[in-house]
Design a protein around this motif. Sequence first.
Motif, PDB file in Angstrom:
ATOM      1  N   GLU A   5      25.313  44.177  25.772  1.00  0.00           N
ATOM      2  CA  GLU A   5      26.330  44.901  25.024  1.00  0.00           C
ATOM      3  C   GLU A   5      26.300  44.462  23.564  1.00  0.00           C
ATOM      4  O   GLU A   5      26.209  43.286  23.251  1.00  0.00           O
ATOM      5  CB  GLU A   5      27.712  44.628  25.611  1.00  0.00           C
ATOM      6  N   GLU A   6      26.399  45.442  22.682  1.00  0.00           N
ATOM      7  CA  GLU A   6      26.427  45.125  21.269  1.00  0.00           C
ATOM      8  C   GLU A   6      27.673  44.295  20.972  1.00  0.00           C
ATOM      9  O   GLU A   6      28.775  44.633  21.389  1.00  0.00           O
ATOM     10  CB  GLU A   6      26.377  46.413  20.440  1.00  0.00           C
ATOM     11  N   GLY A   7      27.515  43.231  20.229  1.00  0.00           N
ATOM     12  CA  GLY A   7      28.614  42.328  19.977  1.00  0.00           C
ATOM     13  C   GLY A   7      28.750  41.254  21.030  1.00  0.00           C
ATOM     14  O   GLY A   7      29.658  40.431  20.971  1.00  0.00           O
ATOM     15  N   SER A   8      27.851  41.231  22.028  1.00  0.00           N
ATOM     16  CA  SER A   8      27.910  40.259  23.115  1.00  0.00           C
ATOM     17  C   SER A   8      27.445  38.892  22.650  1.00  0.00           C
ATOM     18  O   SER A   8      26.968  38.714  21.527  1.00  0.00           O
ATOM     19  CB  SER A   8      27.026  40.719  24.271  1.00  0.00           C
ATOM     20  N   TYR A   9      27.573  37.898  23.547  1.00  0.00           N
ATOM     21  CA  TYR A   9      27.093  36.555  23.225  1.00  0.00           C
ATOM     22  C   TYR A   9      25.606  36.563  22.900  1.00  0.00           C
ATOM     23  O   TYR A   9      25.134  35.789  22.068  1.00  0.00           O
ATOM     24  CB  TYR A   9      27.401  35.592  24.374  1.00  0.00           C
ATOM     25  N   TRP A  10      24.839  37.450  23.556  1.00  0.00           N
ATOM     26  CA  TRP A  10      23.405  37.524  23.270  1.00  0.00           C
ATOM     27  C   TRP A  10      23.163  38.029  21.843  1.00  0.00           C
ATOM     28  O   TRP A  10      22.339  37.464  21.112  1.00  0.00           O
ATOM     29  CB  TRP A  10      22.713  38.431  24.282  1.00  0.00           C
ATOM     30  N   GLU A  11      23.872  39.092  21.449  1.00  0.00           N
ATOM     31  CA  GLU A  11      23.715  39.602  20.090  1.00  0.00           C
ATOM     32  C   GLU A  11      24.115  38.537  19.071  1.00  0.00           C
ATOM     33  O   GLU A  11      23.451  38.340  18.045  1.00  0.00           O
ATOM     34  CB  GLU A  11      24.568  40.859  19.886  1.00  0.00           C
ATOM     35  N   ARG A  12      25.206  37.847  19.356  1.00  0.00           N
ATOM     36  CA  ARG A  12      25.667  36.803  18.454  1.00  0.00           C
ATOM     37  C   ARG A  12      24.623  35.689  18.347  1.00  0.00           C
ATOM     38  O   ARG A  12      24.337  35.173  17.260  1.00  0.00           O
ATOM     39  CB  ARG A  12      26.997  36.247  18.973  1.00  0.00           C
ATOM     40  N   ALA A  13      24.030  35.311  19.486  1.00  0.00           N
ATOM     41  CA  ALA A  13      22.998  34.277  19.484  1.00  0.00           C
ATOM     42  C   ALA A  13      21.786  34.713  18.665  1.00  0.00           C
ATOM     43  O   ALA A  13      21.202  33.904  17.927  1.00  0.00           O
ATOM     44  CB  ALA A  13      22.593  33.947  20.916  1.00  0.00           C
ATOM     45  N   CYS A  14      21.390  35.980  18.794  1.00  0.00           N
ATOM     46  CA  CYS A  14      20.254  36.485  18.003  1.00  0.00           C
ATOM     47  C   CYS A  14      20.547  36.389  16.515  1.00  0.00           C
ATOM     48  O   CYS A  14      19.694  35.945  15.726  1.00  0.00           O
ATOM     49  CB  CYS A  14      19.958  37.936  18.379  1.00  0.00           C
ATOM     50  N   GLN A  15      21.750  36.808  16.121  1.00  0.00           N
ATOM     51  CA  GLN A  15      22.113  36.741  14.708  1.00  0.00           C
ATOM     52  C   GLN A  15      22.083  35.297  14.204  1.00  0.00           C
ATOM     53  O   GLN A  15      21.598  35.012  13.104  1.00  0.00           O
ATOM     54  CB  GLN A  15      23.505  37.344  14.503  1.00  0.00           C
ATOM     55  N   PHE A  16      22.585  34.379  15.019  1.00  0.00           N
ATOM     56  CA  PHE A  16      22.617  32.976  14.611  1.00  0.00           C
ATOM     57  C   PHE A  16      21.202  32.414  14.480  1.00  0.00           C
ATOM     58  O   PHE A  16      20.884  31.729  13.501  1.00  0.00           O
ATOM     59  CB  PHE A  16      23.422  32.153  15.611  1.00  0.00           C
ATOM     60  N   PHE A  17      20.337  32.708  15.453  1.00  0.00           N
ATOM     61  CA  PHE A  17      18.976  32.178  15.416  1.00  0.00           C
ATOM     62  C   PHE A  17      18.256  32.647  14.165  1.00  0.00           C
ATOM     63  O   PHE A  17      17.579  31.867  13.486  1.00  0.00           O
ATOM     64  CB  PHE A  17      18.231  32.616  16.672  1.00  0.00           C
ATOM     65  N   ARG A  18      18.425  33.938  13.828  1.00  0.00           N
ATOM     66  CA  ARG A  18      17.797  34.442  12.617  1.00  0.00           C
ATOM     67  C   ARG A  18      18.338  33.731  11.378  1.00  0.00           C
ATOM     68  O   ARG A  18      17.615  33.433  10.440  1.00  0.00           O
ATOM     69  CB  ARG A  18      18.008  35.943  12.499  1.00  0.00           C
ATOM     70  N   SER A  19      19.658  33.458  11.394  1.00  0.00           N
ATOM     71  CA  SER A  19      20.289  32.869  10.208  1.00  0.00           C
ATOM     72  C   SER A  19      19.854  31.428   9.962  1.00  0.00           C
ATOM     73  O   SER A  19      19.956  30.932   8.833  1.00  0.00           O
ATOM     74  CB  SER A  19      21.811  32.915  10.348  1.00  0.00           C
ATOM     75  N   THR A  20      19.374  30.734  11.004  1.00  0.00           N
ATOM     76  CA  THR A  20      18.998  29.328  10.835  1.00  0.00           C
ATOM     77  C   THR A  20      17.754  29.149   9.981  1.00  0.00           C
ATOM     78  O   THR A  20      17.538  28.075   9.409  1.00  0.00           O
ATOM     79  CB  THR A  20      18.744  28.657  12.198  1.00  0.00           C
ATOM     80  N   GLY A  21      16.914  30.160   9.938  1.00  0.00           N
ATOM     81  CA  GLY A  21      15.649  30.042   9.224  1.00  0.00           C
ATOM     82  C   GLY A  21      14.570  29.310  10.000  1.00  0.00           C
ATOM     83  O   GLY A  21      13.477  29.079   9.483  1.00  0.00           O
ATOM     84  N   PHE A  22      14.862  28.957  11.288  1.00  0.00           N
ATOM     85  CA  PHE A  22      13.904  28.204  12.087  1.00  0.00           C
ATOM     86  C   PHE A  22      13.180  29.066  13.138  1.00  0.00           C
ATOM     87  O   PHE A  22      12.400  28.524  13.924  1.00  0.00           O
ATOM     88  CB  PHE A  22      14.608  27.052  12.811  1.00  0.00           C
TER      89      PHE A  22
END
Length: 448
Positions: A5-22
């Motif tokens: 689901e859009e806005g789910s914990y998975w979507e949030r995790a994807c956004q965070f992983f991208r934001s880390t730069g790692f």
Amino acid sequence: MMAPEEGSYWERACQFFRSTGFAESEGSYFIHNKNTETVKIGIRRQISVSVGDGNVSRTVDGQTTIIDTSRSDQPVFKIAESLLRKDAPCFFVVSPDMHRRSADNSIPQIHLVQPVLEFTFSPGKSCGEVTYAQDSRGQQQGEAMLIAFPEQPAPVHPHHAFDLRPFSELAAGWVPDEDDESFLHRLKDAVSILQEHPDGKMALTRAYERESATTRSPFELYELHARRNGEYACSHFSCIRKNVFSLGTTPENVAEISDRTLSVDVVAGTCRPSDSDAYLARELLENPKQIREHRSSLTNRQNRFAPFCEDGSVHVVREMRMKRLRNVCHLHSAFSGELLPQVTLFDLMGSIFPLLGARPRELLAVADPELTPHRYYGGVVGHLHLGSGGCFLNIRNALLKDGSIHAKVGVGVIAESDAYSELIETRDKLSGLLEAIQLWEEPVPSEI
């Protein structure tokens, strides 16, 4: 459910992983276990253990040591286990080529990574939490990263991206290791041979390769593939080394452990997807060929793990339900058992290969002529921490290596199989991955 689901914990995790730069840094990983509804994100490699080309190596803080195993009588998985920190989480990917003559020696056949920091996202912790840090300073850094990560609206994904595309379009530009006529001939031979082995089964595979046609982030490809692939059991993304990435979505685990309880998926029996329950029932639940193939796999898997479990503890907990993926549907069962004391996931992994093989074993040479490396296809991928975790059959996956994309697909053949139908099944299974790659290579910035 066709996608997270859009806005789910998975979507949030994807956004965070991208934001880390790692995301594209060596040793980083992202693994989503749908069975337990958790995403684990590891960044900054602390320790890695690799097995390949006859060597076992351990890297700590960038310094690599070759381990002398010549005097050890331990299995290679137990050697690898002994080189890890017991308190740290571990992501791993294992190639079946360790038991084959064909191998790609430019990548490790067993690769285990322990991170400096690990984050967990789940329905109850959709904003994430630090679940492992190498030290107190790392804990503070991880918490600061979560606090600094801004709230972002859920991305809107265009509906046209979910339209099915014909395989002929998806396969354009891909080079198979054998053409349809050759693979069909192998399938017919396998069905013919299996007439003398009514309880036998062979897994036949075929490989595809192409050059990458985009400079977009490999993690974006993972997101497209996972978002579109339905009721998978686990998806993963990992940077093995610079310019080498493993990613995929698999419908089944091989083994999961929680509080000494073993849980095993069995996925066997396949048909095309449909919104018609009557069609799916006819093709799967009421089809004698599919039922026999499934029950045979269920029995074989139970027999494989019974020696590691308490007597009488192995029992079926889910029997022949439908698992719906984007491009195919499967019959799915599951069983559980109570593990014997001291048995670990590494003991189980040492006993499971080849996962895609043949019964009886003397048919393996027919099923697998060993022409092309599997790389990580047909192996396992997984995560383990403090004795709990799981490994998953690594299929519907790709290896991105130095500008090339490697993919494989397989089918299980029994005496009742129709060779041409099995050929079509390989296209159906592979099309989800090829579809995601095609979208990834299209110059449409709004796709992610």
